[in-house]
Scaffold this motif. Structure first.
Motif, PDB file in Angstrom:
ATOM      1  N   GLU A 101       6.597  -6.487  -7.643  1.00  0.00           N
ATOM      2  CA  GLU A 101       6.675  -5.689  -6.416  1.00  0.00           C
ATOM      3  C   GLU A 101       6.044  -6.458  -5.253  1.00  0.00           C
ATOM      4  O   GLU A 101       5.044  -6.018  -4.673  1.00  0.00           O
ATOM      5  CB  GLU A 101       5.954  -4.351  -6.607  1.00  0.00           C
ATOM      6  CG  GLU A 101       6.548  -3.460  -7.674  1.00  0.00           C
ATOM      7  CD  GLU A 101       5.861  -2.109  -7.737  1.00  0.00           C
ATOM      8  OE1 GLU A 101       5.883  -1.400  -6.699  1.00  0.00           O
ATOM      9  OE2 GLU A 101       5.276  -1.794  -8.775  1.00  0.00           O
TER      10      GLU A 101
ATOM     11  N   GLU B 156      -2.524   1.099  -6.946  1.00  0.00           N
ATOM     12  CA  GLU B 156      -1.894   1.240  -8.264  1.00  0.00           C
ATOM     13  C   GLU B 156      -0.436   0.805  -8.217  1.00  0.00           C
ATOM     14  O   GLU B 156       0.307   1.151  -7.303  1.00  0.00           O
ATOM     15  CB  GLU B 156      -1.967   2.689  -8.742  1.00  0.00           C
ATOM     16  CG  GLU B 156      -3.366   3.172  -9.043  1.00  0.00           C
ATOM     17  CD  GLU B 156      -3.371   4.557  -9.672  1.00  0.00           C
ATOM     18  OE1 GLU B 156      -2.302   4.990 -10.160  1.00  0.00           O
ATOM     19  OE2 GLU B 156      -4.427   5.200  -9.652  1.00  0.00           O
ATOM     20  N   PHE B 157      -0.050   0.047  -9.235  1.00  0.00           N
ATOM     21  CA  PHE B 157       1.337  -0.345  -9.438  1.00  0.00           C
ATOM     22  C   PHE B 157       1.784   0.220 -10.780  1.00  0.00           C
ATOM     23  O   PHE B 157       1.015   0.257 -11.743  1.00  0.00           O
ATOM     24  CB  PHE B 157       1.481  -1.865  -9.419  1.00  0.00           C
ATOM     25  CG  PHE B 157       1.207  -2.476  -8.069  1.00  0.00           C
ATOM     26  CD1 PHE B 157       2.243  -2.793  -7.212  1.00  0.00           C
ATOM     27  CD2 PHE B 157      -0.101  -2.724  -7.646  1.00  0.00           C
ATOM     28  CE1 PHE B 157       2.000  -3.342  -5.957  1.00  0.00           C
ATOM     29  CE2 PHE B 157      -0.363  -3.271  -6.403  1.00  0.00           C
ATOM     30  CZ  PHE B 157       0.693  -3.581  -5.554  1.00  0.00           C
ATOM     31  N   GLN B 158       3.037   0.637 -10.855  1.00  0.00           N
ATOM     32  CA  GLN B 158       3.526   1.302 -12.059  1.00  0.00           C
ATOM     33  C   GLN B 158       4.077   0.342 -13.102  1.00  0.00           C
ATOM     34  O   GLN B 158       4.434   0.755 -14.197  1.00  0.00           O
ATOM     35  CB  GLN B 158       4.602   2.330 -11.676  1.00  0.00           C
ATOM     36  CG  GLN B 158       4.106   3.416 -10.740  1.00  0.00           C
ATOM     37  CD  GLN B 158       2.868   4.123 -11.273  1.00  0.00           C
ATOM     38  OE1 GLN B 158       2.836   4.578 -12.408  1.00  0.00           O
ATOM     39  NE2 GLN B 158       1.833   4.217 -10.432  1.00  0.00           N
TER      40      GLN B 158
ATOM     41  N   TYR C 114      -5.826   0.155 -17.534  1.00  0.00           N
ATOM     42  CA  TYR C 114      -6.267   0.906 -16.364  1.00  0.00           C
ATOM     43  C   TYR C 114      -7.589   1.631 -16.616  1.00  0.00           C
ATOM     44  O   TYR C 114      -8.502   1.593 -15.777  1.00  0.00           O
ATOM     45  CB  TYR C 114      -5.178   1.908 -15.993  1.00  0.00           C
ATOM     46  CG  TYR C 114      -5.495   2.784 -14.802  1.00  0.00           C
ATOM     47  CD1 TYR C 114      -5.040   2.443 -13.530  1.00  0.00           C
ATOM     48  CD2 TYR C 114      -6.234   3.959 -14.942  1.00  0.00           C
ATOM     49  CE1 TYR C 114      -5.323   3.239 -12.428  1.00  0.00           C
ATOM     50  CE2 TYR C 114      -6.528   4.757 -13.847  1.00  0.00           C
ATOM     51  CZ  TYR C 114      -6.063   4.398 -12.599  1.00  0.00           C
ATOM     52  OH  TYR C 114      -6.354   5.186 -11.519  1.00  0.00           O
TER      53      TYR C 114
ATOM     54  N   ARG D 156      -0.379  -0.064 -14.121  1.00  0.00           N
ATOM     55  CA  ARG D 156      -0.383   1.021 -15.096  1.00  0.00           C
ATOM     56  C   ARG D 156       0.187   0.598 -16.452  1.00  0.00           C
ATOM     57  O   ARG D 156      -0.171   1.158 -17.483  1.00  0.00           O
ATOM     58  CB  ARG D 156       0.431   2.202 -14.551  1.00  0.00           C
ATOM     59  CG  ARG D 156      -0.340   3.066 -13.559  1.00  0.00           C
ATOM     60  CD  ARG D 156      -1.391   3.889 -14.283  1.00  0.00           C
ATOM     61  NE  ARG D 156      -2.056   4.853 -13.418  1.00  0.00           N
ATOM     62  CZ  ARG D 156      -2.950   5.724 -13.853  1.00  0.00           C
ATOM     63  NH1 ARG D 156      -3.294   5.740 -15.132  1.00  0.00           N
ATOM     64  NH2 ARG D 156      -3.524   6.563 -13.021  1.00  0.00           N
ATOM     65  N   LYS D 157       1.096  -0.382 -16.455  1.00  0.00           N
ATOM     66  CA  LYS D 157       1.724  -0.791 -17.712  1.00  0.00           C
ATOM     67  C   LYS D 157       1.302  -2.187 -18.153  1.00  0.00           C
ATOM     68  O   LYS D 157       2.028  -2.849 -18.888  1.00  0.00           O
ATOM     69  CB  LYS D 157       3.247  -0.693 -17.608  1.00  0.00           C
ATOM     70  CG  LYS D 157       3.745   0.745 -17.635  1.00  0.00           C
ATOM     71  CD  LYS D 157       5.204   0.843 -18.021  1.00  0.00           C
ATOM     72  CE  LYS D 157       5.613   2.292 -18.276  1.00  0.00           C
ATOM     73  NZ  LYS D 157       7.001   2.391 -18.787  1.00  0.00           N
TER      74      LYS D 157
END
Length: 333
Positions: A313, A302-304, A283, A276-277
């Motif tokens: 992560e 999805e990863f933030q 995205y 996402r970042k």
């Protein structure tokens, strides 16, 4: 990386005469082998969380230093960076290791090579995993200024401003002089810094030329940081930056001429880890692109965080990837 795995590095001369340095750990029983393909400015060590995790669970692992990095050849002629030829280099490695059941996993520029493997050599793989960078079809690449204008029209801001720096003849020398500066930007504690330093043209060049640094991400450990710096200091940036220059120079512009139209689609099961970042591989472009082409099944996770989801992560990434592999194998039974 587990010390027992360090001794598993090998060297091979591929069919086109290039030396590749790679880690190879054989699969146990009937488990598949994961081919991990890194991008800029990495080395195979970037996958150490995944190498440890999957090898401990009996999966085979092959992780090369890609062309221009680490112990692999570093040609200065950008014609060597034809992506179809690099894909064949990887097949040469798999052939040497007698790997029959493989799943290809690619991050950053490595994801572009995964796309080539999918389009040209789908029959060699059980599935394909794209990390952050989406599946893309090759086309003539416009000048960077044109791309930036297109970015602004589509996304309201430029995305590839840093390419203006990387395309310059002086870029390798500037970066080599201030290597810590570039690394701090590429692996930042705050991924939102890319909105200026990576997206906006001129920003990263001024930052690196002045030798500035920002707080680097905690996921880039001291050992990883040291290995990365040592590799780039020994090998330099001239060859590594050819991943960008070859694209701008048209080396890969005609790849689709040798690929049937139906092979543009991903026929095997696909995994996509989207960040996402990540303010370059955004995205809103990446996910629809994957959904458009993944006709053989798609799992989007999805990863933030930012660009380096496999480092930021690793527990979640490894668990999701392993679960998808388990599902993929069931589909291929």
């Amino acid at each position: 990386m587990n010390e027992s795995l360090v001794s598993k590095y090998k060297d091979i001369v591929t069919s086109r005469g290039l030396t590749y340095h790679y880690l190879s750990s054989p699969a146990v029983d009937d488990k598949p082998t994961l081919l991990f393909v890194h991008g800029f400015p990495s080395i195979s060590y970037d996958w150490y969380h995944q190498i440890n995790y999957f090898s401990e669970r009996g999966f085979g692992v092959v992780a090369p230093d890609m062309l221009g990095y680490g112990g692999t050849s570093k040609p200065t002629d950008m014609s060597f960076f034809l992506h179809t030829a690099i894909a064949q280099d990887l097949l040469d490695i798999l052939d040497a290791e007698k790997v029959q059941k493989a799943i290809a996993v690619g991050h950053d520029w490595g994801a572009r090579i995964i796309s080539v493997l999918s389009m040209k050599h789908s029959d060699r793989f059980l599935g394909f995993a794209w990390v952050v960078v989406t599946h893309q079809i090759y086309a003539p690449f416009p000048p960077v200024d044109v791309i930036l204008e297109m970015n602004i029209k589509t996304f309201g801001r430029p995305l590839l401003g840093y390419w203006k720096f990387f395309e310059q003849d002086s870029a390798p020398q500037i970066i080599e002089k201030n290597l810590e500066s570039l690394i701090s930007v590429l692996y930042p504690d705050d991924p939102d810094i890319w909105l200026t330093l990576m997206n906006q043209p001129g920003e990263i060049q001024a930052f690196v030329e002045n030798g500035k640094t920002i707080k680097r991400a905690s996921y880039l450990t001291d050992e990883h940081h040291s290995r990365l710096l040592e590799s780039l200091r020994e090998g330099g940036l001239t060859s590594a930056l050819n991943w960008y220059r070859s694209t701008l120079g048209g080396v890969n512009s005609r790849i689709m001429e040798e690929i049937p139209e139906e092979n543009q689609f991903i026929k095997k099961p696909a995994f996509f880890a989207v960040a996402r970042k990540d303010h370059v591989c955004v995205y809103d472009y990446a996910v629809p692109q994957m959904k458009k082409y993944a006709t053989g099944g798609l799992n989007v996770v999805e990863f933030q965080g930012g660009h380096w989801v496999q480092l930021e992560e690793p527990e979640t990434f490894n668990r999701e990837l392993e679960g998808w592999i388990r599902d993929t194998l069931q589909q291929n039974c």
